[in-house]
Design a protein around this motif. Structure first.
Motif, PDB file in Angstrom:
ATOM      1  N   ALA A 159       0.848  -1.191   0.000  1.00 35.42           N
ATOM      2  CA  ALA A 159       0.000   0.000   0.000  1.00 35.42           C
ATOM      3  C   ALA A 159       0.886   1.244   0.000  1.00 35.42           C
ATOM      4  CB  ALA A 159      -0.913   0.002   1.218  1.00 35.42           C
ATOM      5  N   VAL A 160       0.587   2.197  -0.885  1.00 38.19           N
ATOM      6  CA  VAL A 160       1.367   3.431  -0.977  1.00 38.19           C
ATOM      7  C   VAL A 160       0.400   4.609  -1.054  1.00 38.19           C
ATOM      8  CG1 VAL A 160       3.184   4.679  -2.193  1.00 38.19           C
ATOM      9  CG2 VAL A 160       3.151   2.176  -2.272  1.00 38.19           C
ATOM     10  N   ARG A 161       0.549   5.567  -0.144  1.00 43.56           N
ATOM     11  CA  ARG A 161      -0.296   6.757  -0.134  1.00 43.56           C
ATOM     12  C   ARG A 161       0.029   7.658  -1.330  1.00 43.56           C
ATOM     13  NH1 ARG A 161      -4.349   5.408   3.325  1.00 43.56           N
ATOM     14  NH2 ARG A 161      -3.549   4.732   5.353  1.00 43.56           N
ATOM     15  N   PRO A 162      -1.008   8.285  -1.927  1.00 42.87           N
ATOM     16  CA  PRO A 162      -0.789   9.118  -3.123  1.00 42.87           C
ATOM     17  C   PRO A 162       0.199  10.257  -2.918  1.00 42.87           C
ATOM     18  CG  PRO A 162      -3.124   8.672  -2.828  1.00 42.87           C
ATOM     19  CD  PRO A 162      -2.443   8.164  -1.601  1.00 42.87           C
ATOM     20  N   GLU A 163       0.216  10.856  -1.705  1.00 41.41           N
ATOM     21  CA  GLU A 163       1.097  12.004  -1.484  1.00 41.41           C
ATOM     22  C   GLU A 163       2.554  11.601  -1.331  1.00 41.41           C
ATOM     23  OE1 GLU A 163      -0.210  10.664   2.647  1.00 41.41           O
ATOM     24  OE2 GLU A 163      -1.089  10.830   0.636  1.00 41.41           O
ATOM     25  N   LYS A 164       2.829  10.293  -1.208  1.00 49.04           N
ATOM     26  CA  LYS A 164       4.199   9.829  -1.047  1.00 49.04           C
ATOM     27  C   LYS A 164       4.820   9.408  -2.378  1.00 49.04           C
ATOM     28  CE  LYS A 164       3.205   8.352   3.679  1.00 49.04           C
ATOM     29  NZ  LYS A 164       3.512   9.664   4.239  1.00 49.04           N
ATOM     30  N   ILE A 165       4.046   9.570  -3.457  1.00 53.43           N
ATOM     31  CA  ILE A 165       4.540   9.231  -4.791  1.00 53.43           C
ATOM     32  C   ILE A 165       4.925  10.510  -5.527  1.00 53.43           C
ATOM     33  CG2 ILE A 165       3.967   8.146  -6.997  1.00 53.43           C
ATOM     34  CD1 ILE A 165       1.977   6.386  -5.540  1.00 53.43           C
ATOM     35  N   LEU A 166       6.113  10.510  -6.114  1.00 51.49           N
ATOM     36  CA  LEU A 166       6.570  11.643  -6.914  1.00 51.49           C
ATOM     37  C   LEU A 166       6.214  11.398  -8.372  1.00 51.49           C
ATOM     38  CD1 LEU A 166      10.102  12.333  -5.354  1.00 51.49           C
ATOM     39  CD2 LEU A 166       7.912  13.416  -4.805  1.00 51.49           C
ATOM     40  N   ILE A 167       5.913  12.480  -9.079  1.00 56.12           N
ATOM     41  CA  ILE A 167       5.532  12.377 -10.484  1.00 56.12           C
ATOM     42  C   ILE A 167       6.244  13.464 -11.282  1.00 56.12           C
ATOM     43  CG2 ILE A 167       3.462  13.781 -10.050  1.00 56.12           C
ATOM     44  CD1 ILE A 167       2.077  12.215 -12.313  1.00 56.12           C
ATOM     45  N   SER A 168       6.751  13.109 -12.442  1.00 55.71           N
ATOM     46  CA  SER A 168       7.430  14.090 -13.299  1.00 55.71           C
ATOM     47  C   SER A 168       7.566  13.526 -14.715  1.00 55.71           C
ATOM     48  CB  SER A 168       8.823  14.428 -12.751  1.00 55.71           C
ATOM     49  OG  SER A 168       9.679  13.309 -12.864  1.00 55.71           O
ATOM     50  N   ARG A 169       7.999  14.393 -15.614  1.00 56.55           N
ATOM     51  CA  ARG A 169       8.215  13.943 -16.991  1.00 56.55           C
ATOM     52  C   ARG A 169       9.561  13.247 -17.140  1.00 56.55           C
ATOM     53  NH1 ARG A 169       5.909  19.143 -17.938  1.00 56.55           N
ATOM     54  NH2 ARG A 169       3.834  19.009 -18.917  1.00 56.55           N
ATOM     55  N   THR A 170      10.426  13.428 -16.147  1.00 53.62           N
ATOM     56  CA  THR A 170      11.766  12.838 -16.204  1.00 53.62           C
ATOM     57  C   THR A 170      11.841  11.623 -15.300  1.00 53.62           C
ATOM     58  OG1 THR A 170      12.513  14.352 -14.479  1.00 53.62           O
ATOM     59  CG2 THR A 170      12.852  15.029 -16.770  1.00 53.62           C
ATOM     60  N   PRO A 171      12.746  10.692 -15.568  1.00 49.91           N
ATOM     61  CA  PRO A 171      12.841   9.468 -14.765  1.00 49.91           C
ATOM     62  C   PRO A 171      13.120   9.749 -13.289  1.00 49.91           C
ATOM     63  CG  PRO A 171      14.059   9.223 -16.814  1.00 49.91           C
ATOM     64  CD  PRO A 171      13.673  10.669 -16.722  1.00 49.91           C
ATOM     65  N   GLN A 172      12.572   8.913 -12.413  1.00 50.61           N
ATOM     66  CA  GLN A 172      12.780   9.018 -10.965  1.00 50.61           C
ATOM     67  C   GLN A 172      13.979   8.139 -10.584  1.00 50.61           C
ATOM     68  OE1 GLN A 172      10.993  11.002  -9.036  1.00 50.61           O
ATOM     69  NE2 GLN A 172       9.412  11.580 -10.486  1.00 50.61           N
ATOM     70  N   ASN A 181      11.690   2.562  -6.093  1.00 45.45           N
ATOM     71  CA  ASN A 181      10.592   1.979  -6.862  1.00 45.45           C
ATOM     72  C   ASN A 181      10.124   2.987  -7.908  1.00 45.45           C
ATOM     73  OD1 ASN A 181      10.226  -0.484  -5.110  1.00 45.45           O
ATOM     74  ND2 ASN A 181       9.806   1.097  -3.583  1.00 45.45           N
ATOM     75  N   ALA A 182      10.244   2.642  -9.167  1.00 48.00           N
ATOM     76  CA  ALA A 182       9.906   3.577 -10.234  1.00 48.00           C
ATOM     77  C   ALA A 182       9.197   2.850 -11.373  1.00 48.00           C
ATOM     78  CB  ALA A 182      11.169   4.256 -10.769  1.00 48.00           C
ATOM     79  N   VAL A 183       8.146   3.488 -11.898  1.00 52.55           N
ATOM     80  CA  VAL A 183       7.380   2.943 -13.019  1.00 52.55           C
ATOM     81  C   VAL A 183       6.966   4.090 -13.933  1.00 52.55           C
ATOM     82  CG1 VAL A 183       6.514   0.876 -11.853  1.00 52.55           C
ATOM     83  CG2 VAL A 183       5.292   3.024 -11.601  1.00 52.55           C
ATOM     84  N   THR A 184       6.451   3.750 -15.110  1.00 51.30           N
ATOM     85  CA  THR A 184       6.043   4.761 -16.078  1.00 51.30           C
ATOM     86  C   THR A 184       4.587   4.575 -16.467  1.00 51.30           C
ATOM     87  OG1 THR A 184       6.828   3.373 -17.901  1.00 51.30           O
ATOM     88  CG2 THR A 184       8.365   5.003 -17.021  1.00 51.30           C
ATOM     89  N   GLY A 185       4.007   5.669 -16.966  1.00 57.08           N
ATOM     90  CA  GLY A 185       2.624   5.614 -17.395  1.00 57.08           C
ATOM     91  C   GLY A 185       2.207   6.901 -18.075  1.00 57.08           C
ATOM     92  N   VAL A 186       0.888   7.088 -18.215  1.00 58.62           N
ATOM     93  CA  VAL A 186       0.320   8.242 -18.898  1.00 58.62           C
ATOM     94  C   VAL A 186      -0.711   8.891 -17.982  1.00 58.62           C
ATOM     95  CG1 VAL A 186      -1.077   8.992 -20.875  1.00 58.62           C
ATOM     96  CG2 VAL A 186       0.705   7.257 -21.186  1.00 58.62           C
ATOM     97  N   VAL A 187      -0.715  10.241 -17.948  1.00 55.70           N
ATOM     98  CA  VAL A 187      -1.707  10.955 -17.146  1.00 55.70           C
ATOM     99  C   VAL A 187      -3.079  10.746 -17.776  1.00 55.70           C
ATOM    100  CG1 VAL A 187      -2.488  13.196 -16.307  1.00 55.70           C
ATOM    101  CG2 VAL A 187      -0.038  12.667 -16.364  1.00 55.70           C
ATOM    102  N   ASP A 188      -3.977  10.123 -17.007  1.00 54.96           N
ATOM    103  CA  ASP A 188      -5.295   9.752 -17.516  1.00 54.96           C
ATOM    104  C   ASP A 188      -6.370  10.735 -17.057  1.00 54.96           C
ATOM    105  OD1 ASP A 188      -6.939   7.865 -18.964  1.00 54.96           O
ATOM    106  OD2 ASP A 188      -7.719   7.208 -17.026  1.00 54.96           O
ATOM    107  N   ARG A 219       3.282  11.707 -20.918  1.00 56.70           N
ATOM    108  CA  ARG A 219       4.038  10.524 -20.504  1.00 56.70           C
ATOM    109  C   ARG A 219       4.805  10.887 -19.239  1.00 56.70           C
ATOM    110  NH1 ARG A 219       3.725   5.118 -21.485  1.00 56.70           N
ATOM    111  NH2 ARG A 219       5.724   4.122 -21.068  1.00 56.70           N
ATOM    112  N   VAL A 220       4.631  10.107 -18.156  1.00 56.34           N
ATOM    113  CA  VAL A 220       5.239  10.480 -16.879  1.00 56.34           C
ATOM    114  C   VAL A 220       5.955   9.298 -16.234  1.00 56.34           C
ATOM    115  CG1 VAL A 220       3.615  12.339 -16.355  1.00 56.34           C
ATOM    116  CG2 VAL A 220       3.061   9.988 -15.674  1.00 56.34           C
ATOM    117  N   HIS A 221       6.842   9.678 -15.324  1.00 57.74           N
ATOM    118  CA  HIS A 221       7.545   8.714 -14.482  1.00 57.74           C
ATOM    119  C   HIS A 221       7.083   8.954 -13.046  1.00 57.74           C
ATOM    120  CE1 HIS A 221      10.575   7.680 -17.635  1.00 57.74           C
ATOM    121  NE2 HIS A 221      10.229   8.892 -18.057  1.00 57.74           N
ATOM    122  N   ILE A 222       6.715   7.880 -12.361  1.00 54.69           N
ATOM    123  CA  ILE A 222       6.353   8.018 -10.951  1.00 54.69           C
ATOM    124  C   ILE A 222       7.237   7.089 -10.126  1.00 54.69           C
ATOM    125  CG2 ILE A 222       3.964   8.614 -11.511  1.00 54.69           C
ATOM    126  CD1 ILE A 222       3.136   5.837 -10.500  1.00 54.69           C
ATOM    127  N   GLY A 223       7.439   7.485  -8.863  1.00 57.23           N
ATOM    128  CA  GLY A 223       8.287   6.669  -8.011  1.00 57.23           C
ATOM    129  C   GLY A 223       8.086   7.003  -6.546  1.00 57.23           C
TER     130      GLY A 223
END
Length: 379
Positions: A298-311, A316-323, A364-368
């Motif tokens: 379980a990971v709280r939303p405010e503890k995840i970083l999001i940006s266009r550049t790699p984390q 823990n880092a994954v990629t996706g698209v802003v929906d 296209r974003v990177h979150i981690g």
């Protein structure tokens, strides 16, 4: 006094020598074949604001009614300030209850509503007048003493009900959804007023609520209930940051749940192989588990970083698209569709008024997230 002693005094539940003010021992309540409260045990200490938090039908109001004497337990024991409450009628208990509806007498003025209980008890008129004046001042309703309930706002009616509940000086006050009838802003303001009043009087409060934010704001500790049982007791910080099971993690606040299986079980860390992320998830603490065991992170939303550049600095880092994007004022919430197909909620504080270069739909974003941000839950 040492820092450890100060902390223990402020949190008596951490002191093994502290005597609970309210003891609930293996309480069960059945209505025919239906078990509303199932073998609940709980210790509450003097001066606490203890919140029973849970969804509709979880048993929290039934438990409150047993504390007040309006329902008799099928089995178990309730002890208040050292006195067993078995066979003690509601009016004979040193408790009071504030109902969700407030239950004010519409034909009586504010001061008469507040004085009603004292008058019924045969308290001398002079003492009633003094105590009503003091209570009106405490709840800041001095200038409304001669008004009737229909001439008051929702927040003012709530304070009249509170004053009427407190004027008899109960040792324990029970509040059933006390702020449920108020709008959001007034509810937030009234929460702090309620805390100040409780602190000034030192009365122990037990509050029933389904509102997580209300419980987190008001309480010294929270008991999370589901299906007639208390599944975790802790401070708001403990409940939010260290949920003991999946239900609590999912019920309190917003959370992302990543399913997976343990692929590495070290003494100081766990690695979870997850199809939800398409990667391994690293959690820097061990559990009593085995490789291959099904778990969730379980990971709280405010503890995840999001940006266009790699984390690159995130374990823990994954990629996706802003929906989807929701602008909330103090924060912006992004729903990110991962390459694996999993949707993840990310919350980002709005620290500046400018939105130049802000993320937008289909970016296209990177979150981690840091390893310690993950909460490993097994049930």
């Amino acid at each position: 006094m040492s820092d450890d002693q100060t902390a223990t005094n402020a949190q008596p539940w951490n002191d093994p020598n502290a005597e609970p003010f309210l003891q609930i021992k293996s309480i069960t309540k059945k209505f025919g074949a239906f078990t509303a409260v199932n073998n609940v045990s709980l210790d509450i200490y003097k001066g606490e604001i203890f919140c029973l938090l849970g969804g509709s039908g979880c048993g929290k109001s039934t438990l409150l009614r047993m504390l007040s004497g309006f329902e008799n337990p099928t089995s178990g024991q309730i002890i208040i300030d050292g006195q067993d409450q078995a066979g003690v009628a509601p009016y004979a208990r040193e408790t009071n209850m504030m109902f969700q509806s407030y239950a004010l007498f519409p034909h009586m003025t504010v001061e008469k509503n507040i004085a009603y209980g004292l008058k019924r008890d045969g308290i001398p008129k002079a003492e009633i007048a003094t105590r009503v004046t003091d209570m009106l001042s405490l709840v800041q309703l001095d200038q409304f003493a001669t008004r009737k309930p229909h001439q008051l706002s929702g927040g003012q009616r709530q304070r009249v009900a509170l004053a009427r509940s407190l004027i008899k000086k109960p040792k324990l006050l029970m509040l059933d959804e006390p702020l449920g009838a108020l709008d959001k802003k007034l509810r937030e303001e009234t929460q702090f007023e309620l805390m100040k009043i409780q602190e000034s009087l030192g009365v122990t409060f037990v509050v029933v609520t389904h509102d997580q934010e209300e419980a987190m704001t008001l309480s010294s500790r929270i008991g999370v209930m589901t299906a007639g049982e208390i599944v975790q007791v802790g401070t708001p910080h403990e409940i939010y940051e260290f949920p003991q099971n999946r239900f609590v993690a999912d019920f309190i606040g917003s959370v992302n749940i990543f399913e997976g299986r343990i692929s590495e079980d070290g003494t100081d860390h766990v690695v979870v192989k997850s199809q939800d992320t398409g990667t391994d998830i690293y959690v820097p603490h061990g559990i009593s588990g085995v490789e291959g065991q099904k778990v969730a992170v379980a990971v709280r939303p405010e503890k995840i970083l999001i940006s266009r550049t790699p984390q690159n600095d995130m374990r823990n880092a994954v990629t996706g698209v802003v929906d989807e994007i929701a602008y909330m004022g103090n924060a912006t919430v992004f729903q990110v569709l991962l390459d694996s197909g999993k949707r993840v909620r990310v919350s980002q504080s709005n620290r500046t008024r400018s939105d130049d270069g802000a993320l937008t739909w289909d970016d296209r974003v990177h979150i981690g997230w840091a390893g310690a941000a993950g909460i490993l839950v097994t049930s």
